[in-house]
Design a protein around this motif. Structure first.
Motif, PDB file in Angstrom:
ATOM      1  N   ASP A  35       0.747  12.946  -5.031  1.00 57.12           N
ATOM      2  CA  ASP A  35      -0.381  13.187  -4.119  1.00 57.12           C
ATOM      3  C   ASP A  35      -0.105  14.449  -3.299  1.00 57.12           C
ATOM      4  O   ASP A  35       0.989  14.577  -2.738  1.00 57.12           O
ATOM      5  CB  ASP A  35      -0.566  12.005  -3.137  1.00 57.12           C
ATOM      6  N   PRO A  36      -1.070  15.366  -3.186  1.00 55.17           N
ATOM      7  CA  PRO A  36      -0.794  16.605  -2.443  1.00 55.17           C
ATOM      8  C   PRO A  36      -0.914  16.422  -0.923  1.00 55.17           C
ATOM      9  O   PRO A  36      -1.404  17.310  -0.224  1.00 55.17           O
ATOM     10  CB  PRO A  36      -1.874  17.552  -2.984  1.00 55.17           C
ATOM     11  N   TYR A  37      -0.522  15.268  -0.426  1.00 53.61           N
ATOM     12  CA  TYR A  37      -0.557  14.988   1.022  1.00 53.61           C
ATOM     13  C   TYR A  37       0.420  13.849   1.279  1.00 53.61           C
ATOM     14  O   TYR A  37       0.835  13.136   0.356  1.00 53.61           O
ATOM     15  CB  TYR A  37      -1.974  14.584   1.471  1.00 53.61           C
ATOM     16  N   ASP A  38       0.774  13.682   2.569  1.00 60.60           N
ATOM     17  CA  ASP A  38       1.711  12.605   2.920  1.00 60.60           C
ATOM     18  C   ASP A  38       0.969  11.304   3.186  1.00 60.60           C
ATOM     19  O   ASP A  38      -0.158  11.315   3.699  1.00 60.60           O
ATOM     20  CB  ASP A  38       2.491  12.996   4.189  1.00 60.60           C
ATOM     21  N   THR A  39       1.620  10.207   2.868  1.00 58.58           N
ATOM     22  CA  THR A  39       1.114   8.877   3.244  1.00 58.58           C
ATOM     23  C   THR A  39       2.210   8.228   4.075  1.00 58.58           C
ATOM     24  O   THR A  39       3.339   8.061   3.602  1.00 58.58           O
ATOM     25  CB  THR A  39       0.808   8.038   1.981  1.00 58.58           C
ATOM     26  N   ILE A  40       1.887   7.915   5.330  1.00 52.96           N
ATOM     27  CA  ILE A  40       2.907   7.400   6.248  1.00 52.96           C
ATOM     28  C   ILE A  40       2.462   6.055   6.828  1.00 52.96           C
ATOM     29  O   ILE A  40       1.298   5.668   6.690  1.00 52.96           O
ATOM     30  CB  ILE A  40       3.172   8.389   7.407  1.00 52.96           C
ATOM     31  N   GLU A  90     -13.261  15.789   1.394  1.00 53.20           N
ATOM     32  CA  GLU A  90     -12.148  15.505   0.464  1.00 53.20           C
ATOM     33  C   GLU A  90     -11.105  14.638   1.155  1.00 53.20           C
ATOM     34  O   GLU A  90     -10.603  13.673   0.577  1.00 53.20           O
ATOM     35  CB  GLU A  90     -11.540  16.829  -0.037  1.00 53.20           C
ATOM     36  N   TRP A  91     -10.787  14.938   2.410  1.00 53.98           N
ATOM     37  CA  TRP A  91      -9.801  14.136   3.143  1.00 53.98           C
ATOM     38  C   TRP A  91     -10.238  12.669   3.227  1.00 53.98           C
ATOM     39  O   TRP A  91      -9.428  11.759   3.070  1.00 53.98           O
ATOM     40  CB  TRP A  91      -9.596  14.695   4.560  1.00 53.98           C
ATOM     41  N   GLN A  92     -11.548  12.455   3.463  1.00 52.16           N
ATOM     42  CA  GLN A  92     -12.034  11.076   3.624  1.00 52.16           C
ATOM     43  C   GLN A  92     -11.897  10.248   2.349  1.00 52.16           C
ATOM     44  O   GLN A  92     -11.928   9.032   2.377  1.00 52.16           O
ATOM     45  CB  GLN A  92     -13.493  11.083   4.074  1.00 52.16           C
ATOM     46  N   GLN A  93     -11.758  10.956   1.210  1.00 53.11           N
ATOM     47  CA  GLN A  93     -11.567  10.235  -0.059  1.00 53.11           C
ATOM     48  C   GLN A  93     -10.148   9.674  -0.181  1.00 53.11           C
ATOM     49  O   GLN A  93      -9.896   8.780  -0.984  1.00 53.11           O
ATOM     50  CB  GLN A  93     -11.797  11.180  -1.254  1.00 53.11           C
ATOM     51  N   ARG A  94      -9.217  10.229   0.588  1.00 53.22           N
ATOM     52  CA  ARG A  94      -7.804   9.883   0.378  1.00 53.22           C
ATOM     53  C   ARG A  94      -7.483   8.407   0.659  1.00 53.22           C
ATOM     54  O   ARG A  94      -6.864   7.759  -0.185  1.00 53.22           O
ATOM     55  CB  ARG A  94      -6.908  10.833   1.190  1.00 53.22           C
ATOM     56  N   PRO A  95      -7.895   7.848   1.810  1.00 54.64           N
ATOM     57  CA  PRO A  95      -7.618   6.415   2.016  1.00 54.64           C
ATOM     58  C   PRO A  95      -8.314   5.556   0.957  1.00 54.64           C
ATOM     59  O   PRO A  95      -7.773   4.544   0.518  1.00 54.64           O
ATOM     60  CB  PRO A  95      -8.203   6.134   3.408  1.00 54.64           C
ATOM     61  N   THR A  96      -9.516   5.996   0.528  1.00 51.70           N
ATOM     62  CA  THR A  96     -10.244   5.190  -0.466  1.00 51.70           C
ATOM     63  C   THR A  96      -9.471   5.173  -1.789  1.00 51.70           C
ATOM     64  O   THR A  96      -9.452   4.160  -2.476  1.00 51.70           O
ATOM     65  CB  THR A  96     -11.692   5.697  -0.695  1.00 51.70           C
ATOM     66  N   LYS A  97      -8.786   6.295  -2.110  1.00 53.14           N
ATOM     67  CA  LYS A  97      -8.004   6.334  -3.362  1.00 53.14           C
ATOM     68  C   LYS A  97      -6.891   5.292  -3.324  1.00 53.14           C
ATOM     69  O   LYS A  97      -6.644   4.593  -4.303  1.00 53.14           O
ATOM     70  CB  LYS A  97      -7.391   7.723  -3.554  1.00 53.14           C
ATOM     71  N   LEU A  98      -6.216   5.202  -2.169  1.00 53.67           N
ATOM     72  CA  LEU A  98      -5.105   4.253  -2.049  1.00 53.67           C
ATOM     73  C   LEU A  98      -5.622   2.819  -2.192  1.00 53.67           C
ATOM     74  O   LEU A  98      -5.032   1.996  -2.907  1.00 53.67           O
ATOM     75  CB  LEU A  98      -4.418   4.444  -0.685  1.00 53.67           C
ATOM     76  N   LEU A 134       0.837  -1.207   0.000  1.00 51.43           N
ATOM     77  CA  LEU A 134       0.000   0.000   0.000  1.00 51.43           C
ATOM     78  C   LEU A 134       0.868   1.252   0.000  1.00 51.43           C
ATOM     79  O   LEU A 134       0.606   2.207  -0.722  1.00 51.43           O
ATOM     80  CB  LEU A 134      -0.934   0.001   1.210  1.00 51.43           C
ATOM     81  N   LYS A 135       1.905   1.232   0.820  1.00 49.48           N
ATOM     82  CA  LYS A 135       2.814   2.391   0.883  1.00 49.48           C
ATOM     83  C   LYS A 135       3.408   2.646  -0.495  1.00 49.48           C
ATOM     84  O   LYS A 135       3.559   3.796  -0.925  1.00 49.48           O
ATOM     85  CB  LYS A 135       3.901   2.117   1.938  1.00 49.48           C
ATOM     86  N   GLY A 136       3.729   1.561  -1.194  1.00 51.82           N
ATOM     87  CA  GLY A 136       4.308   1.671  -2.527  1.00 51.82           C
ATOM     88  C   GLY A 136       3.341   2.267  -3.539  1.00 51.82           C
ATOM     89  O   GLY A 136       3.752   2.709  -4.605  1.00 51.82           O
ATOM     90  N   LEU A 137       2.048   2.271  -3.204  1.00 50.76           N
ATOM     91  CA  LEU A 137       1.058   2.822  -4.134  1.00 50.76           C
ATOM     92  C   LEU A 137       0.784   4.304  -3.881  1.00 50.76           C
ATOM     93  O   LEU A 137       0.020   4.937  -4.609  1.00 50.76           O
ATOM     94  CB  LEU A 137      -0.254   2.027  -4.031  1.00 50.76           C
TER      95      LEU A 137
END
Ligand SMILES: O=P(O)(O)O[C@@H]1C[C@H](O)[C@@H](CO)O1
Ligand SMILES: O=c1cc[nH]c(=O)[nH]1
Length: 350
Positions: free
Chosen positions: A243-248, A335-343, A235-238
């Motif tokens: 993306d205009p935000y961090d994924t940690i 909009e924020w809640q869409q971010r995990p769904t995108k990943l 998932l991290k690799g995706l």
């Protein structure tokens, strides 16, 4: 009866916290389960219910229940899903499921179902909309789009726990093979701004224990809250550098409450000071906790117990080191809640 064999009862190691002797020492071999700011909790080695993947799944990858009673029953009513093995052809309805995605609210999960439908090019007959399969349970909402199930789990461990029992049984009745479960949620960040996507490496409870504790027949039972490490890496690799935000990634704390349980000063009750709160949150930060939410412990523990691969991906709504109230405007939160769904969509599409 479907002729499938069931696990011998001996596979179910009941795990119990061992009592301390009067001198404060355990009289059994024990190990350090976690170390929270110098405080070491000790558990008996054999209370940790390690799951042997080969015994919790059938050789073809289909989900096996660690409960010999179910296949002896004439029918199994999945009450909170408004489904049943006697009333519905669960193999026909759900046999092709590959991904089960869960999140707190019915709206988020309906939106996720429409998003995934667009992503995988799934078409509905003209003039129709997605149906909430569990509508008549009036508890959870469930949508199915090809191999993807999208289900709301409500708030907190009891709610997601009941749902997981029934969804895991649904996987078994439908003879689903190697399903992957995702929780797509929201959380408070610890040292991370609102809008950051967090993939959980493991779940811990409010006292930093990496186990789900529940009382069964009056005895305390603990189940390790483990998540699939490889899935975390995938998932991290995706995460897209664009993306205009961090994924940690990091440790996720799961609490039984949003207010006092998460050290908030703004609940109806508060018996601690701001200094106490900040000391606690800083100690979590030091121990590698990156976010706090309310379902990951049960999600990790029950999927692990069932031998199901699972991941928890949440978006932070605020940085708890900076405040307690969720102040971002509604459109921003949406909009924020869409971010995990995108990943998760990227993973499924892959
Ligand atoms: O998936 P959701 O957004 O419901 O996750 C968190 C944890 C609780 O369910 C809830 C608290 O606001 O949000
Ligand atoms: O702070 C937060 C935000 C969302 N969900 C939580 O459980 N806590």
């Amino acid at each position: 009866m479907n002729g499938l064999s069931v696990l011998p009862r001996s596979c179910d190691k009941i795990i119990q916290r061992i009592p301390k002797e009067a001198n404060g020492h355990h009289h059994h071999p024990h190990r350090k389960l976690y170390d929270n700011d110098g405080e070491i909790q000790e558990y008996r080695e054999d209370i940790i219910n390690e799951v042997d993947e080969d015994t919790v799944r059938y050789p073809d990858g289909s989900v096996r229940l660690r409960n010999p009673n179910i296949e002896l029953m004439d029918q199994d009513i999945l009450y909170h899903l408004a489904l049943g093995s006697g009333s519905h052809d669960l193999v026909e309805m759900f046999g092709d499921v590959k991904f089960v995605c869960m999140g707190g609210t019915p709206k988020r999960m309906e939106q996720f179902a429409y998003n995934i439908m667009a992503e995988i090019g799934h078409k509905l007959p003209c003039g129709t909309t997605l149906q909430d399969i569990s509508h008549f349970s009036y508890r959870y909402s469930m949508y199915k789009v090809g191999p993807v199930l999208s289900i709301s789990h409500g708030m907190g461990i009891p709610s997601v726990g009941i749902l997981l029992h029934e969804v895991i049984k649904l996987m078994y009745h439908a003879k689903v093979r190697d399903p992957v479960f995702f929780r797509i949620g929201t959380c408070g960040g610890i040292g991370y701004e609102g809008g950051t996507v967090v993939i959980s490496e493991e779940a811990v409870d409010g006292a930093m224990r990496n186990v789900l504790e529940l009382t069964v027949l009056g005895k305390v039972v603990q189940r390790p809250a483990k998540l699939d490490r490889r899935l975390v890496r995938e998932l991290k690799g995706l995460a897209d550098p664009e993306d205009p935000y961090d994924t940690i990634t990091g440790r996720t704390m799961c609490t039984y409450d949003f207010y006092e349980g998460q050290g908030r000063l703004d609940g109806a009750f508060c018996d601690f000071t701001e200094t106490d709160k900040m000391e606690y949150l800083e100690s979590l930060h030091k121990a590698g906790v990156v976010n706090i939410e309310m379902e990951s412990l049960a999600f990790a523990a029950l999927t692990h117990h069932a031998g199901i691969k699972a991941a928890v991906v949440c978006v932070t709504l605020l940085d708890r080191l900076k405040g307690d109230q969720v102040l971002a405007p509604k459109e921003v939160l949406d909009e924020w809640q869409q971010r995990p769904t995108k990943l998760v969509c990227r993973y499924i599409k892959r």
